[in-house]
Scaffold this active site. Sequence first.
Site: not given
Ligand code: UD1
Length: 379
Positions: A211
């Site tokens: 990821h």
């Molecule tokens: C975040 C953390 C990363 C961690 C990861 C684990 C930061 C900078 N990064 O990255 O260190 O390893 O979480 O998962 O904080 N989304 C969903 N459902 C949710 C949450 C997110 O569908 O409940 C999708 C959304 O499209 C979102 C994308 O996942 O845009 C990324 O989520 P985000 O929290 O921005 O960052 P991660 O890549 O998950």
Amino acid sequence: MAATKRILCVVGARPNFMKIAPIMRALRADDVPLEAVLLHTGQHYDDAMKRSFFEQLDIPEPDIDLEVGSGSHAVQTAQIMQRFEPVLDEHRPDMVLVVGDVNSTIACALVAVKKGIPIVHVEAGLRSGDRGMPEEINRILTDQLSDLLFTTERSAHANLHKEGIAEERIRFAGNVMIDTLRHNLDKATPAAQTLPEGIQAGESYGLLTLHRPSNVDDPAVLGRLLETLAEISQTVPLVFPVHPRTRQRIHDAGLDGLLATTRIFTLPPLGYLEMLGLMKDARVVLTDSGGIQEETTALGVPCITLRENTERPITVNEGTNTVVGTSPEKILASFRDVMSTGGKAGRVPEYWDGHAAERIAKVLVDWLGAGEAARHAAG
Ligand code: UD1
């Protein structure tokens, strides 16, 4: 009469949940004279990324939910900050506790420090040396802002000293993530219940997670990685629980078709107990996650890390981890090595013993003078 000291604990994203579970348990133990309030920023919000973790890990319902949701780094961080400030005014904690390295960690630390509220950072001092990683920026800045820093491995102390952080602010506590692993190992869901239909009962399998933006955001990098993993899947089928951002990137890059022709079996994001069950019986784990490098070391399962660096060097020096980067040749060579030798033997690092959160609670009670306050109140 001295009031009970109040500590506000922050969680936001999936890797925070397994860290906060043992901390809340330790801080709310009957003999700990502290009031622990739990705040969820809402960075991860959907059932697969949040709810199942709260339920499986027995994390108490958050007292406060900021409900920020997804957004660019700037938007997400800014929204958390904006919504966190009035919470501090209302709850007036004596300390704010943050864990790990996600956007929620730095956002809340930055608000607390400007309000003069002491900050404790759990999992301090880890450094990948790669400032292109958003988490690395979050780590460096959170550590600078923190009054008390708990580390998971001794190499973190040298990193913190180099950045001018005094030894008296640092405590070696061990690994709260491994507290959660030990607490739940007996409850792990048997792999057979989670394995996809394409994998026979008793067949060896590998477990894959991806990821990191550096691996999934560039379609060329992602495509090359998946082709290499497809080759591996001809020897050992791979189970691949797909993070939402990765699912989206695979789709955007037009790579769904490639996956469908391989023995890489995708699953939706899994709960903690399902993931633990798959991990402990895997022949090999291929990942770019930080936490999984630690969990495989604790379980003694071979781990091939698909990154150029790690902020958790103890998993390589003492554990079962090999950091190979993303070149197909190196990934394949490391995979063949694991298949022929069974991988590195490894040992469980110091203080990854299931009691890190209890050590943290004890230090916090002393640091806040809470024991004394409770004695005063009683007397
Ligand atoms: C975040 C953390 C990363 C961690 C990861 C684990 C930061 C900078 N990064 O990255 O260190 O390893 O979480 O998962 O904080 N989304 C969903 N459902 C949710 C949450 C997110 O569908 O409940 C999708 C959304 O499209 C979102 C994308 O996942 O845009 C990324 O989520 P985000 O929290 O921005 O960052 P991660 O890549 O998950």
